[in-house]
Structure formats: structure tokens, C-alpha cells
Design a protein around this motif. Structure first.
Motif, PDB file in Angstrom:
ATOM      1  N   LEU A  12       2.101  -8.476 -11.028  1.00 17.75           N
ATOM      2  CA  LEU A  12       1.851  -9.861 -10.631  1.00 17.75           C
ATOM      3  C   LEU A  12       0.548  -9.966  -9.836  1.00 17.75           C
ATOM      4  O   LEU A  12      -0.232 -10.898 -10.029  1.00 17.75           O
ATOM      5  CB  LEU A  12       3.020 -10.404  -9.803  1.00 17.75           C
ATOM      6  N   HIS A  13       0.314  -8.998  -8.953  1.00 14.25           N
ATOM      7  CA  HIS A  13      -0.888  -9.001  -8.110  1.00 14.25           C
ATOM      8  C   HIS A  13      -2.154  -8.796  -8.939  1.00 14.25           C
ATOM      9  O   HIS A  13      -3.165  -9.471  -8.730  1.00 14.25           O
ATOM     10  CB  HIS A  13      -0.759  -7.910  -7.043  1.00 14.25           C
ATOM     11  N   VAL A  14      -2.090  -7.868  -9.876  1.00 16.91           N
ATOM     12  CA  VAL A  14      -3.280  -7.496 -10.638  1.00 16.91           C
ATOM     13  C   VAL A  14      -3.538  -8.418 -11.824  1.00 16.91           C
ATOM     14  O   VAL A  14      -4.672  -8.824 -12.071  1.00 16.91           O
ATOM     15  CB  VAL A  14      -3.172  -6.026 -11.110  1.00 16.91           C
ATOM     16  N   LEU A 153       6.049   9.202  -6.242  1.00 14.60           N
ATOM     17  CA  LEU A 153       5.977   7.893  -6.881  1.00 14.60           C
ATOM     18  C   LEU A 153       5.519   6.882  -5.859  1.00 14.60           C
ATOM     19  O   LEU A 153       5.475   7.160  -4.660  1.00 14.60           O
ATOM     20  CB  LEU A 153       7.330   7.480  -7.481  1.00 14.60           C
ATOM     21  N   ASP A 154       5.181   5.718  -6.345  1.00 16.25           N
ATOM     22  CA  ASP A 154       4.878   4.611  -5.455  1.00 16.25           C
ATOM     23  C   ASP A 154       5.555   3.375  -6.025  1.00 16.25           C
ATOM     24  O   ASP A 154       5.764   3.250  -7.218  1.00 16.25           O
ATOM     25  CB  ASP A 154       3.372   4.401  -5.310  1.00 16.25           C
ATOM     26  N   THR A 155       5.936   2.485  -5.127  1.00 16.70           N
ATOM     27  CA  THR A 155       6.559   1.227  -5.519  1.00 16.70           C
ATOM     28  C   THR A 155       6.043   0.133  -4.598  1.00 16.70           C
ATOM     29  O   THR A 155       5.694   0.399  -3.448  1.00 16.70           O
ATOM     30  CB  THR A 155       8.099   1.304  -5.493  1.00 16.70           C
ATOM     31  N   GLU A 156       5.998  -1.051  -5.109  1.00 13.58           N
ATOM     32  CA  GLU A 156       5.561  -2.191  -4.307  1.00 13.58           C
ATOM     33  C   GLU A 156       6.737  -3.105  -3.977  1.00 13.58           C
ATOM     34  O   GLU A 156       6.579  -4.120  -3.339  1.00 13.58           O
ATOM     35  CB  GLU A 156       4.484  -2.983  -5.067  1.00 13.58           C
ATOM     36  N   LEU A 177      -2.677  -2.770  -0.371  1.00 14.05           N
ATOM     37  CA  LEU A 177      -3.860  -3.056  -1.165  1.00 14.05           C
ATOM     38  C   LEU A 177      -3.983  -4.568  -1.147  1.00 14.05           C
ATOM     39  O   LEU A 177      -3.128  -5.265  -1.694  1.00 14.05           O
ATOM     40  CB  LEU A 177      -3.720  -2.541  -2.603  1.00 14.05           C
ATOM     41  N   ASP A 178      -5.002  -5.074  -0.474  1.00 11.32           N
ATOM     42  CA  ASP A 178      -5.103  -6.508  -0.193  1.00 11.32           C
ATOM     43  C   ASP A 178      -3.838  -6.906   0.571  1.00 11.32           C
ATOM     44  O   ASP A 178      -3.548  -6.315   1.585  1.00 11.32           O
ATOM     45  CB  ASP A 178      -5.285  -7.321  -1.478  1.00 11.32           C
ATOM     46  N   ASP A 179      -3.069  -7.851   0.044  1.00 12.57           N
ATOM     47  CA  ASP A 179      -1.828  -8.257   0.713  1.00 12.57           C
ATOM     48  C   ASP A 179      -0.589  -7.647   0.048  1.00 12.57           C
ATOM     49  O   ASP A 179       0.526  -8.030   0.333  1.00 12.57           O
ATOM     50  CB  ASP A 179      -1.710  -9.787   0.748  1.00 12.57           C
TER      51      ASP A 179
END
Length: 193
Positions: A12-14, A153-156, A177-179
């Protein structure tokens, strides 16, 4: 598989909202397709669950012991897939993806490990244990691999942190990363015999 990521905070962000915006949907589809192509070309592990011929969910993971020659050959072939992607997406989008990758990889452990690039379940199959089965398969694979000391891993999605912790992952860093909040996690291998 792109529909599995339509509500993902990073996507959604990108890319924007791919459920409402046709251009965002095109970007998401192109990116997910590129990620799967990249994984096959670089001999990363791609594993999925099917019902008949319907893909329910899949994951893509980098292995810690990639063959250097295969990686070089795959990297050269990958350029042929990367160039069209560069012309299809705005420079800002590519910059965000590159920044995200650099940031998240900087928090990955320095020891040899698997890296879960993406895991997704098709919307119609969510809540039916598909994600759990995918993750259990990955952890079993990692625990049998003497060359790996775990999986990063990474998750937002903050809700995913608790879910991954139930599988034995540890939150080792929170960043932004940004908001967009990013939660970097690691699962230490438990060698199976």
C-alpha cells in the motif's frame, strides 16, 4: 499471487491501493511476477500449497548457501527481467523498494541464515491454516539445514509480530521507512536430526 498482498502495508505504501487503483494493481502484479522470476533465476526456494490447480499460498526464501556460479548466471538473466520493470514503474517507486531492501537487510543477522522474502495467502484461503502450513514447512526446512542458523524476515503489520512470535521468532529491531513501521524478526534454528 498479487491479490495476496493487496492489503499489505508495504505494498500500500509503495504502490497504492491495488483494490481501488488499476495502475497500482498493474504495479503490484508486475512486481510480484518479477519476485517469482528472480527467485527461480537465482535458485531461491519457492514453495506453495495447491488445491487441485489453485494456488492457495506461497513463500519465497533466500537460501544461505546459494551456488555462486548459478547466482552469477541467474543474475545476468535477471537483468533481462529487471530492465522492463524499471521502465514500467515510476522512479519514486523503485527508489522506495530499493531503500526498503537496504534498510531491512541492514538489520538481518550477519550469520548464515535463510531470508523470508515474501509469504502470502490468497484472500479466499486466508484463515484456513494455509499460512501456518507454509510457515511450518519453512521452519522444518531451516531446522534440517546444517548451513543455516535460522530465518530472518520483516513485516510491516504489527499484528504479524505476535503471530510470528508464536512460531519462535524474536523481534530484533523496529525501524521506519518514511511513516511505515518495519518490524525485523529472526527465528534461531533448532537443528533436527
Amino acid at each position: 499471487m498479487s491479490s495476496a498482498f493487496c492489503r499489505d502495508p508495504l505494498f500500500l505504501h509503495v504502490f497504492g491501493d491495488s483494490e481501488l487503483d488499476l495502475q497500482a494493481r498493474i504495479y503490484v502484479t508486475a512486481f510480484v511476477s518479477f519476485m517469482f522470476d528472480k527467485s527461480f533465476l537465482l535458485h531461491e526456494e519457492v514453495w506453495g500449497l495447491f488445491e487441485n490447480e489453485d494456488l492457495q499460498g506461497a513463500y519465497v526464501v533466500e537460501n544461505p548457501h546459494a551456488n555462486k556460479l548459478q547466482s552469477i548466471r541467474g543474475g545476468l538473466l535477471l537483468i533481462g527481467r529487471l530492465l522492463p520493470l524499471c521502465f514500467r514503474m515510476p522512479r519514486q517507486t523503485l527508489h522506495l523498494l530499493n531503500s526498503y531492501m537496504r534498510l531491512t537487510r541492514s538489520f538481518a543477522p550477519k550469520l548464515p541464515h535463510h531470508y523470508l522474502i515474501m509469504i502470502g495467502v490468497q484472500p479466499g484461503h486466508q484463515g484456513k491454516g494455509v499460512g501456518k502450513a507454509l510457515l511450518n514447512h519453512l521452519l522444518h526446512t531451516v531446522n534440517k539445514d546444517p548451513n543455516s542458523q535460522g530465518v530472518a524476515l520483516d513485516t510491516e503489520n504489527k499484528e504479524n509480530v505476535t503471530m510470528y512470535q508464536k512460531f519462535g521468532f524474536v523481534l530484533n529491531n523496529e525501524t521506519r521507512l518514511d511513516d511505515l513501521p518495519i518490524y525485523c524478526m529472526f527465528y534461531p534454528s533448532r537443528m533436527e536430526k
